[in-house]
Design a protein around this motif. Structure first.
Motif, PDB file in Angstrom:
ATOM      1  N   VAL A  11     -39.110  36.913 -14.603  1.00  0.00           N
ATOM      2  CA  VAL A  11     -38.386  35.934 -14.018  1.00  0.00           C
ATOM      3  C   VAL A  11     -38.766  34.818 -15.407  1.00  0.00           C
ATOM      4  CG1 VAL A  11     -37.337  33.929 -12.729  1.00  0.00           C
ATOM      5  CG2 VAL A  11     -37.117  36.346 -12.143  1.00  0.00           C
ATOM      6  N   VAL A  12     -38.227  34.728 -15.970  1.00  0.00           N
ATOM      7  CA  VAL A  12     -38.392  33.052 -17.070  1.00  0.00           C
ATOM      8  C   VAL A  12     -37.586  32.413 -17.081  1.00  0.00           C
ATOM      9  CG1 VAL A  12     -39.656  35.183 -19.069  1.00  0.00           C
ATOM     10  CG2 VAL A  12     -37.054  33.944 -19.394  1.00  0.00           C
ATOM     11  N   TRP A  13     -38.816  30.742 -17.222  1.00  0.00           N
ATOM     12  CA  TRP A  13     -37.996  29.483 -17.318  1.00  0.00           C
ATOM     13  C   TRP A  13     -37.942  28.443 -18.254  1.00  0.00           C
ATOM     14  CZ3 TRP A  13     -41.289  25.024 -16.247  1.00  0.00           C
ATOM     15  CH2 TRP A  13     -42.095  25.664 -15.324  1.00  0.00           C
ATOM     16  N   LEU A  25     -34.411  26.034 -15.972  1.00  0.00           N
ATOM     17  CA  LEU A  25     -33.435  26.614 -16.594  1.00  0.00           C
ATOM     18  C   LEU A  25     -34.094  28.237 -15.919  1.00  0.00           C
ATOM     19  CD1 LEU A  25     -31.832  26.495 -19.819  1.00  0.00           C
ATOM     20  CD2 LEU A  25     -30.123  25.478 -17.405  1.00  0.00           C
ATOM     21  N   ALA A  26     -33.941  29.308 -15.110  1.00  0.00           N
ATOM     22  CA  ALA A  26     -34.392  30.506 -14.937  1.00  0.00           C
ATOM     23  C   ALA A  26     -33.213  31.705 -15.564  1.00  0.00           C
ATOM     24  CB  ALA A  26     -34.803  30.292 -13.456  1.00  0.00           C
ATOM     25  N   ALA A  27     -34.252  32.575 -16.044  1.00  0.00           N
ATOM     26  CA  ALA A  27     -33.224  34.195 -16.370  1.00  0.00           C
ATOM     27  C   ALA A  27     -34.035  34.896 -16.212  1.00  0.00           C
ATOM     28  CB  ALA A  27     -33.098  34.102 -17.829  1.00  0.00           C
ATOM     29  N   THR A  28     -33.584  36.098 -15.705  1.00  0.00           N
ATOM     30  CA  THR A  28     -34.155  37.100 -15.438  1.00  0.00           C
ATOM     31  C   THR A  28     -33.170  38.225 -16.436  1.00  0.00           C
ATOM     32  OG1 THR A  28     -32.243  38.314 -14.328  1.00  0.00           O
ATOM     33  CG2 THR A  28     -34.327  37.196 -13.500  1.00  0.00           C
ATOM     34  N   PRO A  29     -33.545  39.618 -17.096  1.00  0.00           N
ATOM     35  CA  PRO A  29     -33.308  40.205 -17.449  1.00  0.00           C
ATOM     36  C   PRO A  29     -31.724  40.270 -17.924  1.00  0.00           C
ATOM     37  CG  PRO A  29     -34.643  41.290 -17.583  1.00  0.00           C
ATOM     38  CD  PRO A  29     -35.045  40.585 -16.403  1.00  0.00           C
ATOM     39  N   VAL A  33     -30.069  33.166 -13.840  1.00  0.00           N
ATOM     40  CA  VAL A  33     -30.116  33.323 -12.627  1.00  0.00           C
ATOM     41  C   VAL A  33     -30.298  31.824 -11.890  1.00  0.00           C
ATOM     42  CG1 VAL A  33     -32.645  33.425 -12.589  1.00  0.00           C
ATOM     43  CG2 VAL A  33     -31.345  34.832 -11.288  1.00  0.00           C
ATOM     44  N   ASN A  34     -30.624  30.912 -12.652  1.00  0.00           N
ATOM     45  CA  ASN A  34     -30.762  29.327 -11.298  1.00  0.00           C
ATOM     46  C   ASN A  34     -30.717  28.212 -12.985  1.00  0.00           C
ATOM     47  OD1 ASN A  34     -33.187  28.363  -9.195  1.00  0.00           O
ATOM     48  ND2 ASN A  34     -31.097  28.255  -9.509  1.00  0.00           N
ATOM     49  N   VAL A  35     -30.266  27.272 -12.565  1.00  0.00           N
ATOM     50  CA  VAL A  35     -29.471  26.551 -13.316  1.00  0.00           C
ATOM     51  C   VAL A  35     -30.516  25.339 -11.971  1.00  0.00           C
ATOM     52  CG1 VAL A  35     -28.672  24.089 -13.849  1.00  0.00           C
ATOM     53  CG2 VAL A  35     -28.416  26.994 -14.136  1.00  0.00           C
ATOM     54  N   PRO A  71     -28.394  30.520 -23.010  1.00  0.00           N
ATOM     55  CA  PRO A  71     -28.020  29.178 -22.215  1.00  0.00           C
ATOM     56  C   PRO A  71     -28.963  28.508 -22.425  1.00  0.00           C
ATOM     57  CG  PRO A  71     -29.007  31.269 -21.779  1.00  0.00           C
ATOM     58  CD  PRO A  71     -29.567  31.960 -22.498  1.00  0.00           C
ATOM     59  N   VAL A  72     -29.532  28.033 -23.465  1.00  0.00           N
ATOM     60  CA  VAL A  72     -30.192  26.633 -23.654  1.00  0.00           C
ATOM     61  C   VAL A  72     -29.406  25.828 -24.896  1.00  0.00           C
ATOM     62  CG1 VAL A  72     -32.107  25.337 -25.279  1.00  0.00           C
ATOM     63  CG2 VAL A  72     -32.537  26.444 -23.232  1.00  0.00           C
ATOM     64  N   ARG A  73     -28.614  27.176 -26.209  1.00  0.00           N
ATOM     65  CA  ARG A  73     -27.800  26.499 -26.855  1.00  0.00           C
ATOM     66  C   ARG A  73     -26.706  26.438 -26.556  1.00  0.00           C
ATOM     67  NH1 ARG A  73     -23.759  28.210 -30.009  1.00  0.00           N
ATOM     68  NH2 ARG A  73     -23.686  30.272 -28.777  1.00  0.00           N
ATOM     69  N   GLN A  74     -26.241  26.661 -25.895  1.00  0.00           N
ATOM     70  CA  GLN A  74     -24.629  26.869 -25.530  1.00  0.00           C
ATOM     71  C   GLN A  74     -25.005  25.755 -24.810  1.00  0.00           C
ATOM     72  OE1 GLN A  74     -22.583  29.624 -23.595  1.00  0.00           O
ATOM     73  NE2 GLN A  74     -23.138  31.826 -24.585  1.00  0.00           N
TER      74      GLN A  74
END
Length: 184
Positions: A11-13, A25-29, A33-35, A71-74
């Protein structure tokens, strides 16, 4: 294993600036996953603790992660007025059952610049009379803005509630051109 039956995963954020304040913003592969709105240090820390508990992995701050780049770009393009929808892989593991069904319908069926009533959304998922349960689903949305719970309003035209605060909801609806329609 976590409640999904999955063992811990990466999980990266990152916290990014936006027109409505800092967003975590958090994401998994699997995908975003979370905002989290208003991601000041205390809000961020609570959100990261929840993520670690729910996903079985300690989130790692990594603003340069490829998992967060799109996600950051969009989101940046959305707030700049250059994007009307999101085309991102989403990790739905933080939500299940009726709430997931409602949020998927919302994401797929209520486009930029449109709004839907709580009751109408309940009807769309085959649960007439479940407007209050739809409100609960909106409040548990782990992916606000991307899964646009700000587009759900009261039947009489009232703005309804919003986990990010009513001013944030108003700003998102204004960005999408819904306001100053007679929502008030």
């Amino acid at each position: 294993m976590n409640s999904d039956g999955r063992s811990g995963q990466r999980v990266v954020w990152a916290v990014v600036g936006s027109d409505i304040g800092p967003l975590l913003l958090a994401a998994t592969p699997e995908g975003l996953v979370n905002v989290v709105f208003h991601a000041t240090a205390p809000v961020r820390d609570r959100a990261l603790e929840r993520l670690a508990s729910r996903l079985g992995a300690e989130p790692v701050e990594d603003p340069a992660s490829p998992l967060l780049a799109e996600p950051v770009r969009q989101l940046t393009a959305y707030f700049a007025g250059g994007r009307k929808d999101f085309d991102l892989p989403l990790d739905w593991s933080l939500i299940s059952g009726f709430n997931r069904q409602v949020l998927r319908e919302l994401a797929a069926g209520v486009p930029f610049g449109a709004v839907v009533g709580y009751g109408e959304l309940a009807d769309r998922v085959g649960q007439p009379g479940a407007a209050q349960a739809v409100g609960v689903a909106m409040g548990s949305n782990p992916l606000p803005v991307v899964v646009p719970c700000h587009r759900v309003v009261e039947r009489d035209g009232g703005i309804g509630g919003f986990g990010g605060g009513l001013e944030t909801k108003r700003r998102l609806l204004a960005l999408e051109g819904v306001l100053p329609e007679p929502l008030f």
